[in-house]
Design a protein around this motif. Structure first.
Motif, PDB file in Angstrom:
ATOM      1  N   PRO A  56       0.942  -1.261   0.083  1.00  0.00           N
ATOM      2  CA  PRO A  56       0.087   0.010   0.047  1.00  0.00           C
ATOM      3  C   PRO A  56       0.956   1.270  -0.151  1.00  0.00           C
ATOM      4  CG  PRO A  56      -0.886  -1.685   1.465  1.00  0.00           C
ATOM      5  CD  PRO A  56       0.624  -2.124   1.124  1.00  0.00           C
TER       6      PRO A  56
ATOM      7  N   ARG B 163      -0.933   8.981  -1.412  1.00  0.00           N
ATOM      8  CA  ARG B 163      -0.778   9.637  -2.624  1.00  0.00           C
ATOM      9  C   ARG B 163       0.495  10.446  -2.632  1.00  0.00           C
ATOM     10  NH1 ARG B 163      -6.145  12.067  -5.032  1.00  0.00           N
ATOM     11  NH2 ARG B 163      -6.832  10.999  -3.067  1.00  0.00           N
TER      12      ARG B 163
ATOM     13  N   VAL C 206      -5.242   9.355  -9.026  1.00  0.00           N
ATOM     14  CA  VAL C 206      -5.410   8.501  -8.060  1.00  0.00           C
ATOM     15  C   VAL C 206      -6.914   8.528  -7.640  1.00  0.00           C
ATOM     16  CG1 VAL C 206      -5.087   8.007  -5.611  1.00  0.00           C
ATOM     17  CG2 VAL C 206      -3.207   8.726  -6.996  1.00  0.00           C
TER      18      VAL C 206
ATOM     19  N   VAL D  13      -9.387   5.276  -8.614  1.00  0.00           N
ATOM     20  CA  VAL D  13     -10.362   4.515  -7.425  1.00  0.00           C
ATOM     21  C   VAL D  13     -11.842   4.665  -7.802  1.00  0.00           C
ATOM     22  CG1 VAL D  13     -11.250   4.766  -4.912  1.00  0.00           C
ATOM     23  CG2 VAL D  13      -8.713   5.413  -5.420  1.00  0.00           C
TER      24      VAL D  13
ATOM     25  N   LEU E 158      -7.908   1.150  -8.650  1.00  0.00           N
ATOM     26  CA  LEU E 158      -7.154   1.171  -7.165  1.00  0.00           C
ATOM     27  C   LEU E 158      -8.262   0.858  -5.973  1.00  0.00           C
ATOM     28  CD1 LEU E 158      -4.912   4.288  -7.526  1.00  0.00           C
ATOM     29  CD2 LEU E 158      -4.377   2.101  -8.324  1.00  0.00           C
TER      30      LEU E 158
ATOM     31  N   LYS F  70      -8.625   1.601  -1.999  1.00  0.00           N
ATOM     32  CA  LYS F  70      -8.495   2.410  -0.979  1.00  0.00           C
ATOM     33  C   LYS F  70      -8.555   1.266   0.200  1.00  0.00           C
ATOM     34  CE  LYS F  70      -9.620   6.571   1.620  1.00  0.00           C
ATOM     35  NZ  LYS F  70     -10.252   7.609   1.896  1.00  0.00           N
TER      36      LYS F  70
ATOM     37  N   GLN G 191      -4.398   5.304   1.993  1.00  0.00           N
ATOM     38  CA  GLN G 191      -3.597   4.193   1.282  1.00  0.00           C
ATOM     39  C   GLN G 191      -4.284   3.475   0.362  1.00  0.00           C
ATOM     40  OE1 GLN G 191      -0.135   2.927   2.935  1.00  0.00           O
ATOM     41  NE2 GLN G 191      -0.451   5.256   3.500  1.00  0.00           N
ATOM     42  N   TYR G 192      -3.471   3.162  -0.653  1.00  0.00           N
ATOM     43  CA  TYR G 192      -3.951   2.475  -1.904  1.00  0.00           C
ATOM     44  C   TYR G 192      -3.104   1.385  -2.536  1.00  0.00           C
ATOM     45  CZ  TYR G 192      -6.187   7.237  -1.987  1.00  0.00           C
ATOM     46  OH  TYR G 192      -6.801   8.256  -1.525  1.00  0.00           O
TER      47      TYR G 192
END
Length: 283
Positions: free
Chosen positions: A209, A212, A248, A252, A257, A259, A264-265
């Motif tokens: 993880p 950004r 980002v 998502v 992606l 989260k 945190q991704y």
């Protein structure tokens, strides 16, 4: 065994959340309904074959008592699961089931009402709260966070351990020159597609993880930024950084992606496939 997928777990969490919200009254008075519509689907998505008694044995009994499920790996019981009706988990139930697991020589105990899941180490000698390894709530927590935590119960050799590195492998090709890694840089100006590619590339290669800010720090080493990219926007950030930050958010929303915690991704299965498509437009 079916491959365990974070994306599928997340989609299931969303479905289970709907079932909980629409059937709270019935779930609060019918334990078998909890097992059938909430617990069983969750265990299946975590890699457990509920029709195989070598993996899952319901109504498991020993001289010390009984559990709703016994999870097995290599024919050995690794955990007991106790299911209660919605919102009926008590400290007395937890203590009783921990004692049963300890007396039976089983390290892990799971207590759930289908919504709240509590994972305990029955062998740890300490206060009740300190024996808890992990906890999640399907109706209230971020689906990505729930999915990531739930991997502690996945049918893998890492059962009982919180994952530090998501299930992901390096798939982006790199060139090796003079035994040093040479990064193939993306040429500017930085478009939306190029930004998406770079964000996915960073997370895929990281294997863990990332926040950004950490993603942004990696980008200059992967790109040949132009003077246009280096211009500042009204926000005070340079154009390339704004592109990456928006990327980002965009990824998502598209499910590329996940989260998994506050800021945190990780990359999803769809993201790993999408990066291959983006390569055609980037290079």
């Amino acid at each position: 065994m079916r491959e365990i997928s974070l994306t599928r777990i997340i989609n299931l969490v969303l479905e289970l959340r709907r079932r909980i919200n629409e059937n709270r009254e019935r779930l609060s008075r019918n334990e078998m309904l909890v097992r059938y519509v909430l617990v069983d689907p969750f265990l299946r998505e975590l890699g457990w074959d509920l029709e195989n008694p070598e993996q899952v044995e319901p109504e498991y009994s020993t001289e010390s008592g009984k559990s709703d499920y016994a999870l097995k790996r290599d024919k050995e019981v690794v955990a007991f699961i106790e299911v209660k009706t919605l919102n009926s988990i008590s400290d007395d139930v937890i203590r009783d089931k921990l004692k049963y697991a300890f007396d039976s020589g089983v390290e892990y105990t799971v207590i759930t009402d289908g919504n709240t899941w509590l994972v305990y180490n029955a062998f740890k000698k300490s206060k009740l709260e300190d024996r808890k390894i992990c906890e999640w709530n399907i109706a209230e927590e971020d689906p990505g966070v729930v999915a990531f935590k739930a991997l502690i119960l996945a049918n893998t050799s890492a059962f009982g351990k919180l994952p530090e590195i998501p299930i992901a492998q390096r798939e982006v090709k790199q060139l090796r020159v003079d035994e040093q890694e040479k990064v193939v840089k993306v040429k500017g100006p930085l478009t939306a597609k190029k930004a998406d590619y770079l964000v996915l590339k960073v997370l895929l290669e990281s294997g863990k993880p990332m926040g950004r800010k950490d993603i942004v720090k990696k980008i200059p080493n992967l790109t040949e930024l132009t003077s246009h990219d280096m211009e500042k926007t009204k926000s005070g950030l340079k154009r390339w950084e704004t592109q990456i930050r928006w990327s980002v958010t965009r990824l998502v929303k598209k499910g590329m992606l996940i989260k998994i915690a506050e800021k945190q991704y990780i990359i999803s299965d769809e993201g790993k496939q999408h990066i291959k498509d983006l390569e055609k437009h980037v290079f």
